[in-house]
Scaffold this active site. Structure first.
Site, PDB file in Angstrom:
ATOM      1  N   TYR A 287      52.129  38.924  25.019  1.00  0.00           N
ATOM      2  CA  TYR A 287      52.313  38.513  23.614  1.00  0.00           C
ATOM      3  C   TYR A 287      50.926  38.163  23.079  1.00  0.00           C
ATOM      4  O   TYR A 287      50.294  37.226  23.589  1.00  0.00           O
ATOM      5  CB  TYR A 287      53.224  37.279  23.528  1.00  0.00           C
ATOM      6  CG  TYR A 287      54.682  37.566  23.823  1.00  0.00           C
ATOM      7  CD1 TYR A 287      55.152  37.672  25.128  1.00  0.00           C
ATOM      8  CD2 TYR A 287      55.599  37.712  22.784  1.00  0.00           C
ATOM      9  CE1 TYR A 287      56.495  37.924  25.397  1.00  0.00           C
ATOM     10  CE2 TYR A 287      56.947  37.962  23.045  1.00  0.00           C
ATOM     11  CZ  TYR A 287      57.382  38.073  24.350  1.00  0.00           C
ATOM     12  OH  TYR A 287      58.715  38.329  24.611  1.00  0.00           O
TER      13      TYR A 287
ATOM     14  N   HIS B 167      60.721  39.848  36.382  1.00  0.00           N
ATOM     15  CA  HIS B 167      59.431  39.327  35.908  1.00  0.00           C
ATOM     16  C   HIS B 167      59.381  37.815  36.067  1.00  0.00           C
ATOM     17  O   HIS B 167      60.272  37.109  35.606  1.00  0.00           O
ATOM     18  CB  HIS B 167      59.216  39.698  34.433  1.00  0.00           C
ATOM     19  CG  HIS B 167      58.728  41.104  34.267  1.00  0.00           C
ATOM     20  ND1 HIS B 167      57.999  41.525  33.192  1.00  0.00           N
ATOM     21  CD2 HIS B 167      58.855  42.181  35.074  1.00  0.00           C
ATOM     22  CE1 HIS B 167      57.706  42.806  33.335  1.00  0.00           C
ATOM     23  NE2 HIS B 167      58.225  43.234  34.465  1.00  0.00           N
TER      24      HIS B 167
END
Ligand code: FAD
Ligand code: DHB
Length: 395
Positions: free
Chosen positions: A205, A76
């Protein structure tokens, strides 16, 4: 096989810290024995962390434990932050000089290390519960444990407590010798695993007035999701529909993004704590990983800190074995604590910037949003987050 009664390093705990330390010591030709309280299946299936920093991956590669990680791990290059129905991507390589993270579950790291150790490593005893450590202020401490219904002892040169927050090794240090720093947060994480492809390519998030949410993943077909919930929440009281509805509300964003729903296969509520022991050594006891420090999970630092501790520790044992010098062992605690406190600060920052707390007034919420806006507006603020998230080099 009769378990050995003497070794150089007795490693208590066969989680990521203990298993990696054993691998590194074995490769350096240093004798050790790992004693693990639980059975192999339990240790390999305990659902925990999911993000490996660049430095963790480098350490696993260097000791030959990354073959499957390199095949199956998901690389990622960033994470997404969401707040106020908007989103902002943090790009790691461009902000950190090329560092990135890997999504590869702790369960898989543990499976890989257990397989290597059983194939060609030092003794690893499952269902071996350490009950006491004595003589840590002498040259030959003694570890007492029970295995297959018998009480046994292991004499060693050093004991390394890799036995997690609730372990026994830290408790073997006489009262008053260690200083501890602790914060318990007024909320927990409700974590679920779901048999559904992730609804995103990178982790999300999310700050929301209803509380924090995190979208992570375990594989291209399995999603891992977390919701901030009040402490004491019973996961059984939430229906699957309630969980998905709440996640959908908290991830809400302008545009056409959609949360995929699927069967929930595991659920658990995790309390959140910051905790540090100083120093991480007393006499011939050394503490590593969760036995020495805990972070709230928001910055994904727990597993990575455990790895950096044992990399530093293995170097120190190697120096002692090859030169007789204990300088590295003497410096172990100071070296690790610098990184530990940096990670403590980052995890606290990520947690308090994205979670709503019962005592929050509108004032605290406005501060959180102002900082999230700042991250979106300034590459300096974004770089600070990216450097800490992708992880600082292991010192
Ligand atoms: P552990 O993994 O705790 O291993 C300690 C081992 O010691 C265990 O196998 C235990 O059985 C053994 N042991 C304990 N007592 C004894 C004894 N008396 N004798 C012998 N063996 C003993 N981090 C993140 O970054 N993200 C997350 O999402 C995340 N989720 C988490 C969820 C939970 C429920 C917990 C507890 C932690 C989570 N963490 C997470 C933190 C991360 O998993 C830990 O930081 C990491 O496991 C630390 O590794 P360790 O080897 O130090 O400790
Ligand atoms: C995961 C856990 C974390 O604490 C985090 O910050 C990111 C991902 C996970 O379990 O996938």
């Amino acid at each position: 096989m009769t378990p050995p009664t003497h070794t150089t390093v007795a490693v208590v705990g066969g989680g990521p810290a203990g298993l990696l330390l054993a691998r590194l010591l074995h490769q350096a030709g240093i004798d050790c024995v790992v004693l693990e309280h639980r059975d192999r299946t339990y240790v390999e299936q305990r659902q925990r962390a999911g993000i490996l920093e660049q430095g963790t991956v480098d350490a696993l590669r260097a000791c030959g434990a990354a073959e499957r990680l390199d095949r199956e791990g998901l690389v990622h290059d960033g994470v997404e932050l969401r707040w106020n129905r908007r989103s902002h991507r943090i790009d790691f390589p461009s902000l950190t000089g090329g560092r990135r993270v890997w999504v590869y579950a702790q369960t898989e790291v543990v499976k890989d290390l257990v397989a290597l150790q059983l194939a060609d490593g030092p003794p690893l005893l499952f269902k071996a519960e350490v009950t006491a450590v004595t003589g840590a202020d002498t040259e030959h401490p003694v570890v007492q444990y029970t295995h297959q219904g018998r009480s046994r002892t292991l004499t060693c040169d050093y004991v390394v407590g890799c036995d997690g927050f609730h372990g026994v090794v830290r408790k073997a240090v006489p009262e008053g010798q260690l200083q501890t720093f602790e914060r318990v947060y007024p909320y927990s994480w409700f974590g679920v695993l779901a048999d559904i492809p992730p609804s995103c390519d990178e982790l999300i998030y999310a700050h929301s007035p209803r509380g924090f949410a995190l979208h992570s993943m375990r594989s291209p077909t399995v999603s891992r999701l977390y919701l901030q919930v009040p402490n004491g929440t019973d996961p059984a009281t939430w229906s699957d529909k309630q969980i998905w509805d709440e996640l959908e509300e908290r991830f809400a964003v302008d545009g056409d993004w959609k949360l995929r729903r699927g069967p929930i296969t595991q659920r658990a509520v995790l309390p959140m704590r910051s905790f540090v022991t100083e120093p991480m050594r007393w006499g011939r006891i050394l503490l590593a990983g969760d036995a020495a420090h805990i972070v709230p999970p928001t910055g994904a630092k727990g597993l990575n800190l455990a790895v950096s501790d044992v990399v530093v520790l293995a170097r120190a044992f190697t120096e002692r074995a090859s030169t007789g010098s204990t300088a590295g062992l003497n410096a172990y605690s100071d070296t690790c604590l610098q990184r530990v406190w940096r990670a403590e600060h980052f995890s606290w920052f990520m947690t308090t910037t994205t979670h709503t707390a019962p005592e929050h007034s509108g004032f605290e919420t406005r501060l959180q949003l102002a900082y999230l806006d700042r991250i979106a507006a300034s590459s300096h603020a974004a770089a600070e987050l990216a450097e800490n998230y992708a992880g600082l080099p292991i010192g």
